[in-house]
Design a protein around this motif. Structure first.
Motif, PDB file in Angstrom:
ATOM      1  N   GLY A 263       3.897   7.969 -15.233  1.00  7.63           N
ATOM      2  CA  GLY A 263       3.222   9.237 -15.105  1.00  7.63           C
ATOM      3  C   GLY A 263       2.754   9.521 -13.859  1.00  7.63           C
ATOM      4  O   GLY A 263       1.860  10.577 -13.559  1.00  7.63           O
ATOM      5  N   TYR A 264       3.354   9.183 -12.861  1.00  2.32           N
ATOM      6  CA  TYR A 264       3.112   9.440 -11.194  1.00  2.32           C
ATOM      7  C   TYR A 264       3.520  10.849 -11.276  1.00  2.32           C
ATOM      8  O   TYR A 264       4.610  11.455 -11.480  1.00  2.32           O
ATOM      9  CB  TYR A 264       4.143   8.738 -10.737  1.00  2.32           C
ATOM     10  N   PRO A 265       2.553  11.929 -10.712  1.00  2.00           N
ATOM     11  CA  PRO A 265       2.501  13.204 -10.637  1.00  2.00           C
ATOM     12  C   PRO A 265       3.161  13.595  -9.468  1.00  2.00           C
ATOM     13  O   PRO A 265       3.556  15.082  -9.257  1.00  2.00           O
ATOM     14  CB  PRO A 265       0.965  13.650 -10.668  1.00  2.00           C
ATOM     15  N   GLY A 266       3.363  12.785  -8.489  1.00  2.00           N
ATOM     16  CA  GLY A 266       3.934  13.248  -7.329  1.00  2.00           C
ATOM     17  C   GLY A 266       5.558  13.769  -7.260  1.00  2.00           C
ATOM     18  O   GLY A 266       6.290  13.300  -8.399  1.00  2.00           O
ATOM     19  N   PRO A 267       5.918  14.417  -6.242  1.00  2.00           N
ATOM     20  CA  PRO A 267       7.396  14.729  -6.160  1.00  2.00           C
ATOM     21  C   PRO A 267       8.592  13.486  -5.762  1.00  2.00           C
ATOM     22  O   PRO A 267       9.657  13.726  -5.949  1.00  2.00           O
ATOM     23  CB  PRO A 267       7.562  15.830  -5.032  1.00  2.00           C
ATOM     24  N   ASP A 268       7.816  12.382  -5.367  1.00  2.00           N
ATOM     25  CA  ASP A 268       8.677  11.411  -4.690  1.00  2.00           C
ATOM     26  C   ASP A 268       8.568  10.270  -5.539  1.00  2.00           C
ATOM     27  O   ASP A 268       8.475   9.024  -5.621  1.00  2.00           O
ATOM     28  CB  ASP A 268       8.251  10.945  -3.384  1.00  2.00           C
ATOM     29  N   LYS A 269       8.873  10.595  -6.903  1.00  6.05           N
ATOM     30  CA  LYS A 269       9.132   9.589  -8.012  1.00  6.05           C
ATOM     31  C   LYS A 269      10.017   8.238  -7.546  1.00  6.05           C
ATOM     32  O   LYS A 269      10.947   8.547  -7.103  1.00  6.05           O
ATOM     33  CB  LYS A 269       9.515  10.107  -9.301  1.00  6.05           C
TER      34      LYS A 269
ATOM     35  N   TYR B  98      11.188   2.239  -0.725  1.00  8.10           N
ATOM     36  CA  TYR B  98      11.591   1.735  -1.933  1.00  8.10           C
ATOM     37  C   TYR B  98      11.748   2.853  -2.816  1.00  8.10           C
ATOM     38  O   TYR B  98      12.596   2.719  -3.777  1.00  8.10           O
ATOM     39  CB  TYR B  98      10.325   0.906  -2.248  1.00  8.10           C
ATOM     40  N   ASN B  99      10.952   3.866  -3.130  1.00 15.73           N
ATOM     41  CA  ASN B  99      11.102   4.800  -4.000  1.00 15.73           C
ATOM     42  C   ASN B  99      12.357   5.480  -4.111  1.00 15.73           C
ATOM     43  O   ASN B  99      12.981   6.032  -5.017  1.00 15.73           O
ATOM     44  CB  ASN B  99       9.927   5.757  -4.198  1.00 15.73           C
TER      45      ASN B  99
ATOM     46  N   LEU C 250       0.800  -1.176  -0.076  1.00 17.26           N
ATOM     47  CA  LEU C 250       0.112   0.074   0.024  1.00 17.26           C
ATOM     48  C   LEU C 250       0.840   1.230   0.038  1.00 17.26           C
ATOM     49  O   LEU C 250       0.550   2.125  -0.593  1.00 17.26           O
ATOM     50  CB  LEU C 250      -1.000  -0.116   1.180  1.00 17.26           C
ATOM     51  N   ASP C 251       1.840   1.137   0.735  1.00 16.42           N
ATOM     52  CA  ASP C 251       2.907   2.448   0.883  1.00 16.42           C
ATOM     53  C   ASP C 251       3.518   2.435  -0.558  1.00 16.42           C
ATOM     54  O   ASP C 251       3.748   3.797  -0.910  1.00 16.42           O
ATOM     55  CB  ASP C 251       4.053   1.892   1.704  1.00 16.42           C
ATOM     56  N   MET C 252       3.461   1.522  -1.553  1.00 12.45           N
ATOM     57  CA  MET C 252       4.173   1.845  -2.634  1.00 12.45           C
ATOM     58  C   MET C 252       2.985   2.382  -3.904  1.00 12.45           C
ATOM     59  O   MET C 252       3.339   3.001  -4.710  1.00 12.45           O
ATOM     60  CB  MET C 252       4.648   0.476  -3.287  1.00 12.45           C
ATOM     61  N   ILE C 253       1.814   1.820  -3.542  1.00 14.46           N
ATOM     62  CA  ILE C 253       0.741   2.068  -4.662  1.00 14.46           C
ATOM     63  C   ILE C 253      -0.047   3.304  -4.495  1.00 14.46           C
ATOM     64  O   ILE C 253      -0.871   3.654  -5.047  1.00 14.46           O
ATOM     65  CB  ILE C 253       0.220   0.914  -5.109  1.00 14.46           C
ATOM     66  N   PHE C 254      -0.068   3.695  -3.011  1.00 12.94           N
ATOM     67  CA  PHE C 254      -1.147   4.706  -2.712  1.00 12.94           C
ATOM     68  C   PHE C 254      -0.122   6.041  -2.023  1.00 12.94           C
ATOM     69  O   PHE C 254       0.860   5.850  -1.461  1.00 12.94           O
ATOM     70  CB  PHE C 254      -1.890   4.152  -1.642  1.00 12.94           C
ATOM     71  N   ARG C 255      -0.886   6.971  -2.291  1.00 14.71           N
ATOM     72  CA  ARG C 255      -0.406   8.262  -1.709  1.00 14.71           C
ATOM     73  C   ARG C 255      -1.769   8.988  -1.082  1.00 14.71           C
ATOM     74  O   ARG C 255      -2.526   9.019  -1.681  1.00 14.71           O
ATOM     75  CB  ARG C 255       0.554   9.188  -2.341  1.00 14.71           C
ATOM     76  N   GLY C 256      -1.467   9.240   0.245  1.00 13.04           N
ATOM     77  CA  GLY C 256      -2.722  10.001   0.838  1.00 13.04           C
ATOM     78  C   GLY C 256      -2.710  11.368   1.144  1.00 13.04           C
ATOM     79  O   GLY C 256      -1.922  12.091   0.486  1.00 13.04           O
TER      80      GLY C 256
ATOM     81  N   TYR D 199       4.239   3.491  -7.907  1.00 12.76           N
ATOM     82  CA  TYR D 199       4.429   2.144  -8.439  1.00 12.76           C
ATOM     83  C   TYR D 199       3.219   1.878  -8.766  1.00 12.76           C
ATOM     84  O   TYR D 199       1.863   2.140  -8.076  1.00 12.76           O
ATOM     85  CB  TYR D 199       5.085   1.053  -7.409  1.00 12.76           C
ATOM     86  N   THR D 200       2.888   1.008  -9.873  1.00 12.72           N
ATOM     87  CA  THR D 200       1.741   0.243 -10.212  1.00 12.72           C
ATOM     88  C   THR D 200       2.128  -1.260 -10.244  1.00 12.72           C
ATOM     89  O   THR D 200       3.294  -1.559 -10.498  1.00 12.72           O
ATOM     90  CB  THR D 200       1.379   0.575 -11.448  1.00 12.72           C
ATOM     91  N   ILE D 201       1.153  -1.850  -9.934  1.00  9.04           N
ATOM     92  CA  ILE D 201       1.349  -3.440  -9.825  1.00  9.04           C
ATOM     93  C   ILE D 201       1.403  -4.109 -11.322  1.00  9.04           C
ATOM     94  O   ILE D 201       0.217  -3.910 -12.037  1.00  9.04           O
ATOM     95  CB  ILE D 201       0.080  -4.147  -8.962  1.00  9.04           C
ATOM     96  N   GLU D 202       2.265  -4.662 -11.673  1.00  4.85           N
ATOM     97  CA  GLU D 202       2.550  -5.109 -12.923  1.00  4.85           C
ATOM     98  C   GLU D 202       1.909  -6.448 -12.914  1.00  4.85           C
ATOM     99  O   GLU D 202       1.077  -6.897 -13.742  1.00  4.85           O
ATOM    100  CB  GLU D 202       3.742  -5.118 -13.567  1.00  4.85           C
ATOM    101  N   SER D 203       2.409  -7.392 -12.047  1.00  4.55           N
ATOM    102  CA  SER D 203       1.697  -8.633 -11.947  1.00  4.55           C
ATOM    103  C   SER D 203       1.725  -9.294 -10.434  1.00  4.55           C
ATOM    104  O   SER D 203       2.609  -8.632  -9.770  1.00  4.55           O
ATOM    105  CB  SER D 203       2.735  -9.417 -12.973  1.00  4.55           C
TER     106      SER D 203
END
Lengths: 306, 541
Positions: free
Chosen positions: B230-236, B535-536, B62-68, B212-216
């Motif tokens: 395409g991630y718009p955030g500053p922490d790419k 991770y990022n 969740l920490d990789m695929i979500f930002r709150g 991140y997106t889940i690829e598989s």
């Protein structure tokens, strides 16, 4: 032969019902499965109650058992706590463990029986003593020691194998299979040896030799056929034991098979997973035993009429 | 002639078995290549939904695929606005949340006020069995959506209102000035429409708005997370992706790390701690995390709630040689506790070194005196209950008992009482079946002093397993929550913590560190205060 098979099949029914009922009761005695679901904290009572209702845990045990068995016959083994159907877990876990078991049984048959024949025919010679000693060591060392040792030596020190299994193909399972088979392999060796040594002195072998049959034919057709009956029994019953007992080996080598799923299921007190997997294992045991009995009848026609 | 056909038949049977076995295997290898790192993982316990994930392994994803709305700084743990442009309140009860523009989910959908409101309503609703539902318990209308018993009377929280695409308001059922700082927790993540329209598909392959997106995702085996360009955030993400590999055992993961088959193992098994420095050198991380271990007491038992028992508890606390245990058993991966929070909060956040004072200092002589003054150990013998299935609880409980026995000069004063599984342990706690102290670990949900005190010691709180109750403590917590000035709020919480100390409601043992080891391929590896790798930030090669 047909009557024999039918009788054996009918005998399986009460065993199956009894065994599954027992495991069902045991899992229920372990306590409330929902209790451990919410991490270090207690689940909030409303959610816990609803989960219990959804998993049917609020029903009396006999009722749960009946519903469960009813569903099992339609191929529905329920849902694990992570939302995955148990059948899906089985579809990923059983093939790996079956492959592991195949490797292990192959080791038992090929290496175990060969060593047994070699030592059985050369009793008291240095080869015999050496193999006996080796089997003694293998039997007395616990599987997890053998496993960790091989993993350390072959995986890290010499880098011959990967220390962990990824996809679970046959090539990756050779070392884990050997580890899993090790203890049984030693037993097979000893069993074959003793049985062979015993039958070598029997009348029919003496007759066969006296007839002037070539030694190879005496050993394979006459001696082995009779001597392998206890070995076949052992290997047959061992198949079930190997599948269920792979917990240690699978953990060490990171194999996501039946042992791993059972371990997780027990740890998380996930009754659906545990009961489902054990039910299938009971079936495997029963079928393996049936096959052993049928093979008996093939190997020794006298048994058919008993 | 006969023999050869027989042999062929046997060969066919074997081949059929083999084919059947290989035929069913569906484990596909995740796409690797490029700067992708592999990391150890364990199967998440629950389906991967934000409000349903309460353990580290699922939280990692969740920490990789979500930002709150907020994000906790990986270094300091401080909550910083992320998707939120501002969160304003005048009375600590009604909050107006304004969102930044330009945020999207990885499927292209815009993140709007509705993405949050719908997600929170879903998380709170009893119908959805979400294990983190209580996080929404502060919001007005929670009782209707998630009643303690009986049917739910509403589908949505009355405290949530969408004002426009980028604004919504939250009304709480009590004053809680720290509320905005809780919003970095994964349970408060926004959800795309696809979550509601095709839930089954979403759970198979979650879609979020993180780097991140889940690829598989092969359940029980591995998950491949790819950098989202395409991630718009500053922490790419600074790597191309992460492959999370499920390990059956942390020892095997460690072995794989040493053999060069794994890049990052974030759970160093206790048995390897003595070798880890020589094995990995600088590539071993040992950093503080928001985790504290304590011994709690059963206050529903007359013997532990009678007046004077607090002297016994304080005496027991002084009989434990924390320094020795953390050094010998944990090899410096734990730090002796001197308060009831965690160093990751920092002094401004409420961590107060030495708040426990003499009560947490090893002093066998005084310990003996205090226990005697307090009327001795109830029942004459102490049993410390713990679950033996995970961690190294057995070792430290035995060591704690040993320390107490030595201090009291009685070999039989304290014994460990192992419980087979965690679920059974929880079961016994829930059934109020303890007769002596028991293990009570606490991992913070968000870096707030409130989170270390209220859920554990407030009357009737969700994790107050010992059923401790103290009016003064409750009053101080209420006042602290209502206080709008952060510094004053923290000071009040610390006064409440002093009440915990004076009564020794629970014995603090030690703060826990996060541990990880990584391969030579990686750099910039760090653990956040939740002991999850950032991770990022990791660079490969």
């Amino acid at each position: 032969m047909g009557r024999h098979v039918l009788r054996r099949l009918l005998q399986m029914i009460p065993v199956f019902v009894g065994a599954t009922l027992l495991i069902f009761l045991m899992v229920n005695v372990m306590g409330d499965p929902v209790a451990g679901l919410c991490g270090e904290r207690a689940c909030d009572p409303a959610t816990a109650a609803q989960l219990r209702r959804e998993f049917g845990l609020d029903q009396p045990v006999w009722r749960q058992y009946l519903t469960y068995m009813g569903k099992v016959f339609t191929g529905d083994f329920g849902t694990a706590f992570n939302g995955q159907p148990v059948t899906e877990l089985m579809a990923t876990a059983f093939p790996v463990t079956v492959r592991l078991t195949v490797v292990a049984v192959l080791f038992e048959v090929v290496v175990g029986v060969t060593l047994g024949v070699v030592t059985g025919l050369r009793r008291g010679r240095p080869v015999d003593t050496a193999v006996l000693l080796a089997t003694l060591v293998v039997i007395s060392v616990p599987t997890f020691v053998t496993g960790l040792l091989l993993q350390l030596l072959l995986g890290i020190k010499w880098q011959w194998i990967r220390p962990s299994v990824r996809a679970g193909g046959f090539d990756e399972l050779i070392v884990p299979g050997l580890v899993l088979a090790s203890v049984s392999l030693a037993y097979v060796t000893r069993l074959t040896r003793t049985s062979l040594a015993e039958n070598r002195r029997s009348d029919y072998v003496r007759t066969a030799v006296a007839k002037g049959l070539p030694r190879r034919r005496v050993v394979t057709r006459h001696l082995l056929r009779n001597s392998l009956i206890p070995v076949v029994t052992f290997i047959g019953t061992d198949i079930g034991a190997l599948m269920g007992g792979a917990i240690v080996t699978e953990r060490i080598f990171n194999i996501h098979g039946v042992g791993y799923q059972l371990y997780q299921g027990i740890l998380r007190q996930n009754s659906q997973t545990v009961v489902g997997f054990v039910t299938v294992l009971v079936l495997v045991f029963l079928v393996a035993n049936l096959l052993v009995d049928l093979l008996y009848a093939v190997l020794d026609p006298r048994i058919r009429h008993a | 002639m006969r023999r050869s056909t027989h042999a062929r038949r046997v060969a066919c049977v074997v081949a059929a078995l083999v084919l059947a076995a290989t035929g069913c295997a569906g484990a596909g290898a995740g796409g690797n290549g490029g700067a992708v790192l592999s990391s150890s993982w364990a199967d998440p316990q629950n389906p991967l939904e934000p409000a349903n994930t309460n353990e580290v392994q699922g939280g990692k994803v969740l920490d990789m695929i979500f930002r709150g709305l907020k994000r906790y700084d990986p270094k300091t743990g401080k909550a910083r606005d992320w998707l939120a442009r501002s969160i304003e309140t005048r009375d600590s009860r009604t909050f107006t949340v304004r969102l930044k523009n330009g945020w999207i989910f990885s499927n292209g959908e815009k993140v709007t006020a509705r993405s949050f409101v719908d997600a929170w309503n879903y998380g709170a609703s009893l119908r959805n069995n979400q294990k983190n539902a209580y996080f929404f318990g502060y919001i007005d209308g929670y009782d209707e959506v998630h009643p303690q018993s009986g049917r739910q009377r509403a589908d949505t929280l009355s405290g949530l209102k969408v004002v426009d695409d980028h604004t919504f308001t939250v009304r709480l059922n009590q004053k809680f000035s720290g509320f905005p700082d809780t919003l970095g927790y994964a349970a408060f993540a926004p959800l795309p429409r696809a979550f509601f329209t095709d839930h089954a598909a979403w759970v198979r392959k979650p879609v979020g708005n993180g780097p991140y997106t889940i690829e598989s995702y092969t359940k029980g085996a591995q998950m491949y997370l790819k950098k989202w360009d395409g991630y718009p955030g500053p922490d790419k993400a600074r790597n191309d992706g992460v492959t999370l590999l499920v390990y059956t055992d942390s020892n095997t993961a460690y072995t794989d790390l040493l053999a060069g088959n794994l890049d990052l193992a974030d759970d160093i098994p206790a048995a390897q701690l003595k070798n880890v420095k020589s094995d990995l050198g600088e590539r071993y991380l040992n950093t503080p995390a928001g985790i504290i271990q304590t011994l709690a007491f059963p206050y529903y038992d007359e013997a532990w709630s009678r007046p004077g028992a607090e002297k016994v508890r304080t005496g027991l606390s002084m009989a434990i040689n924390r320094r020795q245990i953390t050094d010998t058993i944990f090899r410096g991966t734990r730090t002796p506790a001197t308060d009831w929070t965690s160093p990751v909060l920092g002094a401004a956040g409420g961590y107060k070194k030495g708040l426990c004072g003499r009560a947490c200092a090893y002093d066998p002589g005084r310990a003996r005196e205090l226990i005697e003054e307090g009327g001795g150990i109830p029942g004459g013998r102490l049993t410390v209950t713990y679950n033996a299935d995970s961690g190294s609880h057995r070792q430290w409980v035995d060591a704690v008992c040993n320390s107490i026995n030595n201090a009291l000069g009685d070999d039989r004063a304290c014994v460990g009482n192992p419980v087979g599984t965690f679920a059974d342990f929880r079961n016994q706690l829930g059934g109020h079946r303890m007769t002596g102290p028991f293990r009570a670990g606490w991992q913070m949900d968000y870096p707030l002093i409130q989170n270390f005190l209220q859920p554990l010691y407030y009357t009737g709180a969700s994790s107050n397993d010992g059923a401790w109750s103290n009016e003064e403590f409750d009053r101080l917590v209420d006042r602290a929550n209502a206080e709008t000035d952060p510094a004053r709020s923290v000071a009040l919480f610390q006064r409440a913590e002093e009440v915990v100390r004076d009564h020794m409601a629970a014995i603090p043992l030690w703060y826990q560190n996060g541990n990880a080891g990584y391969s030579e391929r990686l750099s910039h590896v760090a653990l956040n205060p939740f002991s999850v790798p950032v991770y990022n930030e990791i660079r490969v090669g």
